[in-house]
Design a protein around this motif. Structure first.
Motif, PDB file in Angstrom:
ATOM      1  N   VAL A  86       0.840  -1.199   0.000  1.00  0.00           N
ATOM      2  CA  VAL A  86       0.000   0.000   0.000  1.00  0.00           C
ATOM      3  C   VAL A  86       0.874   1.247   0.000  1.00  0.00           C
ATOM      4  CG1 VAL A  86      -1.748   1.297   1.263  1.00  0.00           C
ATOM      5  CG2 VAL A  86      -1.899  -1.199   1.153  1.00  0.00           C
ATOM      6  N   ARG A  87       1.917   1.240   0.809  1.00  0.00           N
ATOM      7  CA  ARG A  87       2.815   2.398   0.859  1.00  0.00           C
ATOM      8  C   ARG A  87       3.493   2.612  -0.487  1.00  0.00           C
ATOM      9  NH1 ARG A  87       5.275   5.669   4.739  1.00  0.00           N
ATOM     10  NH2 ARG A  87       6.308   7.305   3.536  1.00  0.00           N
ATOM     11  N   ALA A  88       3.878   1.535  -1.150  1.00  0.00           N
ATOM     12  CA  ALA A  88       4.516   1.659  -2.464  1.00  0.00           C
ATOM     13  C   ALA A  88       3.562   2.281  -3.476  1.00  0.00           C
ATOM     14  CB  ALA A  88       4.995   0.292  -2.950  1.00  0.00           C
ATOM     15  N   ALA A  89       2.285   1.881  -3.414  1.00  0.00           N
ATOM     16  CA  ALA A  89       1.286   2.459  -4.328  1.00  0.00           C
ATOM     17  C   ALA A  89       1.104   3.946  -4.051  1.00  0.00           C
ATOM     18  CB  ALA A  89      -0.043   1.722  -4.183  1.00  0.00           C
ATOM     19  N   LEU A  90       1.007   4.314  -2.792  1.00  0.00           N
ATOM     20  CA  LEU A  90       0.826   5.722  -2.441  1.00  0.00           C
ATOM     21  C   LEU A  90       2.044   6.551  -2.860  1.00  0.00           C
ATOM     22  CD1 LEU A  90      -0.785   5.250   1.096  1.00  0.00           C
ATOM     23  CD2 LEU A  90      -1.949   5.956  -1.007  1.00  0.00           C
ATOM     24  N   ASP A  91       3.242   6.003  -2.663  1.00  0.00           N
ATOM     25  CA  ASP A  91       4.459   6.707  -3.072  1.00  0.00           C
ATOM     26  C   ASP A  91       4.514   6.898  -4.582  1.00  0.00           C
ATOM     27  OD1 ASP A  91       5.358   6.979  -0.481  1.00  0.00           O
ATOM     28  OD2 ASP A  91       6.687   5.237  -0.552  1.00  0.00           O
ATOM     29  N   ALA A  92       3.911   5.951  -5.306  1.00  0.00           N
ATOM     30  CA  ALA A  92       3.902   6.026  -6.774  1.00  0.00           C
ATOM     31  C   ALA A  92       2.744   6.872  -7.295  1.00  0.00           C
ATOM     32  CB  ALA A  92       3.832   4.618  -7.362  1.00  0.00           C
ATOM     33  N   GLY A  93       1.905   7.397  -6.384  1.00  0.00           N
ATOM     34  CA  GLY A  93       0.769   8.211  -6.798  1.00  0.00           C
ATOM     35  C   GLY A  93      -0.390   7.405  -7.341  1.00  0.00           C
ATOM     36  N   VAL A  94      -0.436   6.111  -7.024  1.00  0.00           N
ATOM     37  CA  VAL A  94      -1.506   5.230  -7.513  1.00  0.00           C
ATOM     38  C   VAL A  94      -2.672   5.258  -6.529  1.00  0.00           C
ATOM     39  CG1 VAL A  94      -2.134   2.830  -8.002  1.00  0.00           C
ATOM     40  CG2 VAL A  94       0.077   3.725  -8.761  1.00  0.00           C
ATOM     41  N   PRO A  95      -3.895   5.559  -6.971  1.00  0.00           N
ATOM     42  CA  PRO A  95      -5.057   5.589  -6.066  1.00  0.00           C
ATOM     43  C   PRO A  95      -5.299   4.226  -5.421  1.00  0.00           C
ATOM     44  CG  PRO A  95      -5.586   6.606  -8.175  1.00  0.00           C
ATOM     45  CD  PRO A  95      -4.257   5.937  -8.349  1.00  0.00           C
ATOM     46  N   VAL A  96      -5.690   4.249  -4.155  1.00  0.00           N
ATOM     47  CA  VAL A  96      -5.977   3.026  -3.407  1.00  0.00           C
ATOM     48  C   VAL A  96      -7.474   2.992  -3.084  1.00  0.00           C
ATOM     49  CG1 VAL A  96      -5.478   1.706  -1.317  1.00  0.00           C
ATOM     50  CG2 VAL A  96      -3.656   3.028  -2.425  1.00  0.00           C
ATOM     51  N   ASP A  97      -8.109   1.855  -3.324  1.00  0.00           N
ATOM     52  CA  ASP A  97      -9.551   1.703  -3.132  1.00  0.00           C
ATOM     53  C   ASP A  97      -9.812   0.302  -2.612  1.00  0.00           C
ATOM     54  OD1 ASP A  97     -12.262   2.297  -3.167  1.00  0.00           O
ATOM     55  OD2 ASP A  97     -12.353   2.788  -5.306  1.00  0.00           O
ATOM     56  N   ASN A  98     -11.074  -0.043  -2.438  1.00  0.00           N
ATOM     57  CA  ASN A  98     -11.440  -1.408  -2.082  1.00  0.00           C
ATOM     58  C   ASN A  98     -12.665  -1.835  -2.876  1.00  0.00           C
ATOM     59  OD1 ASN A  98     -13.617  -0.163  -0.788  1.00  0.00           O
ATOM     60  ND2 ASN A  98     -12.838  -0.522   1.280  1.00  0.00           N
ATOM     61  N   ASP A  99     -13.134  -3.062  -2.624  1.00  0.00           N
ATOM     62  CA  ASP A  99     -14.244  -3.590  -3.416  1.00  0.00           C
ATOM     63  C   ASP A  99     -15.539  -2.819  -3.180  1.00  0.00           C
ATOM     64  OD1 ASP A  99     -14.439  -4.615  -0.811  1.00  0.00           O
ATOM     65  OD2 ASP A  99     -15.314  -6.518  -1.459  1.00  0.00           O
ATOM     66  N   ILE A 100     -15.684  -2.210  -1.997  1.00  0.00           N
ATOM     67  CA  ILE A 100     -16.888  -1.421  -1.726  1.00  0.00           C
ATOM     68  C   ILE A 100     -16.928  -0.209  -2.645  1.00  0.00           C
ATOM     69  CG2 ILE A 100     -18.184  -0.168   0.023  1.00  0.00           C
ATOM     70  CD1 ILE A 100     -17.932  -3.228   0.485  1.00  0.00           C
ATOM     71  N   GLY A 101     -15.800   0.475  -2.779  1.00  0.00           N
ATOM     72  CA  GLY A 101     -15.732   1.619  -3.680  1.00  0.00           C
ATOM     73  C   GLY A 101     -16.025   1.222  -5.118  1.00  0.00           C
ATOM     74  N   LEU A 102     -15.478   0.084  -5.539  1.00  0.00           N
ATOM     75  CA  LEU A 102     -15.741  -0.397  -6.905  1.00  0.00           C
ATOM     76  C   LEU A 102     -17.214  -0.735  -7.099  1.00  0.00           C
ATOM     77  CD1 LEU A 102     -12.677  -2.738  -7.570  1.00  0.00           C
ATOM     78  CD2 LEU A 102     -12.938  -0.319  -8.164  1.00  0.00           C
TER      79      LEU A 102
END
Length: 465
Positions: free
Chosen positions: A87-103
């Protein structure tokens, strides 16, 4: 399955390949996205690869170079106590983080809905205790009324694994704080807040963070109607934030144990009777005392919440009453499994925190209490003074001796379920209840609260043959 829209032709990373993770990967693929999957468990990766999914170690440098979004399973921390490295790597790369509820919320409504006579509706339920019972009870009420209804989320199927709702269909979701905290989209038609008590405090950095995670369902989603349990300060505060005034009937206040006054929309239970008031006048009343699937004040609170949600969906009080009478209850939640020689045996293995255990204990007059397990943050201090109905406690768990020392009732250190059930049965008298309400997590001895409850049932049945 609910195909996920908005990622056609894109790579979407999925972290965690349990029930919700695999369902998410399938739904992304159905929406023409390419899932890039990862789980630290090799067996989980093997299962995903067996379904044709690509697995990539997202810990490695450049793992998110071609990824549009990261979808995280509920059990994976994204902030507290420390972020998962992926998760930290995604945030550092500027990649949005979500979950199945959001989808789910961004994908469930389609152009097909334009042709429906009645637009489908989504009811989302959150809170500390009673979520599962409230969801299952509302599902039962709606099903009894002949509605097309599905339940999902923390109960039943994963949210992306259900069928697309049809004309007039209703989806009832149980949402944990893990799910509401991260979802980037939440737009239920009706949102329900049952109650709040300390739980998952390490995951949310304290009670304030825990409440903030629950509150997002209402603040971010803007439901058309909100059903709010007001037996704690947080519920009173939330109802006040959502309401535009005393007569605002978009907010339905719910209580168990006290009468709610005022000109708004109120549903409450006192001495076993549910009452509905609107604009200062009574609109409905139900006697809950003989409904075996709903014992105790905590279940009466659940009944009030489910009743209020059903009313917002257009059901009449008498129709709801008939469904409440036939509600069988949920496994591991105030589940009566036997009654022999005047002794009742109740499985409430889902009472995994102190507050839920206190509510379970208050539902029965004379209790032989089986408790113990992996203590949660906050300890057992809140149990003191709340055990007046307990004749004796029978403590299980690896730290049973320490657990027993913190109780203010006579306690026997049993260690395991077999010994606890044996002793409780030997001591039980006519008119008493042998109750499993652990006030602790199960993971020191069992894989889940369900496994613990199943063991209790098996031990009881073995000795009652």
């Amino acid at each position: 399955m609910i195909p996920v829209y908005g990622f056609s032709g894109a790579n979407v990373a999925v972290l965690g390949l349990g029930r919700s993770g695999l369902a998410t990967a399938r739904a992304l693929r159905a929406g023409d996205a390419t899932p890039i999957c990862w789980d630290d468990n090799p067996a989980a990766r093997e299962a995903a690869e067996g379904e044709g999914f690509t697995c990539r170690d997202l810990h490695k440098q450049g793992g998110f170079d071609d990824v549009a979004s990261l979808i995280v399973s509920p059990g994976i921390p994204h902030l507290y106590p420390t972020p998962n490295p992926v998760v930290r790597a995604a945030l550092d790369a500027g990649v949005p983080v979500d979950n199945d509820i959001g989808l789910f919320f961004r994908s469930v409504a389609t152009s097909q809905w334009d042709n429906f006579e009645r637009i489908p509706q989504i009811v989302a339920v959150t809170g500390s205790n009673g979520k599962s019972t409230t969801v299952a009870l509302l599902h039962h009420i709606l099903e009894s009324a002949g509605k097309e209804v599905q339940m999902a989320g923390n109960i039943g199927r994963g949210v992306l694994d259900i069928d697309p709702p049809g004309d007039g269909g209703i989806v009832v979701l149980e949402l944990s704080s893990y799910q509401t905290e991260l979802a980037r989209s939440m737009t239920p038609d009706v949102a329900v807040f049952t109650n709040l008590s300390p739980d998952h405090l390490d995951r949310h950095a304290g009670l304030g963070g825990y409440f903030a995670a629950k509150r997002r369902l209402f603040a971010e989603g803007g439901p058309d109607r909100a059903v709010i349990g007001v037996d704690e300060d947080e519920g009173v505060f939330l109802a006040g934030q959502l309401s535009m005034g005393a007569a605002d009937d978009r907010v339905i206040r719910v209580s168990s144990g006290r009468k709610l006054a005022g000109v708004g929309w109120n549903v409450f239970a006192r001495k076993g009777f549910l009452s509905e008031y609107r604009k200062g006048r009574q609109a409905g009343s139900i006697d809950l005392r003989q409904m075996t699937g709903l014992p105790g004040a905590h279940n009466h609170q659940n009944a009030c919440a489910a009743y209020a949600a059903a009313r917002t969906l257009g059901l009449a009080p008498r129709m709801i009453e008939g469904a409440l009478e036939t509600y069988p209850g949920l496994p591991h939640r105030s589940q009566t499994i036997a009654e022999v020689d005047g002794v009742r045996f109740v499985n409430d293995s889902k009472a995994t925190n102190v507050d839920s255990a206190v509510k379970a204990l208050s539902a029965f007059k004379k209790v032989r209490w089986i408790c113990g397990g992996l203590e949660k943050d906050g300890g057992l201090e809140a149990l003191k003074g709340q055990t007046g109905n307990v004749q004796k406690a029978y403590v299980i768990g690896r730290e049973a001796a320490n657990f027993a020392m913190q109780l203010d009732v006579e306690a026997e250190v049993c260690g395991d379920m077999a010994r606890a059930v044996e002793q409780a049965i030997a001591d039980a008298q006519e008119g008493e209840t042998v109750l499993l309400a652990p006030a602790a997590a199960s993971f020191d001895q069992y894989d889940s609260f369900e496994k613990r409850g199943d063991d209790f049932i098996a031990e009881v049945e073995k000795r009652l043959k």
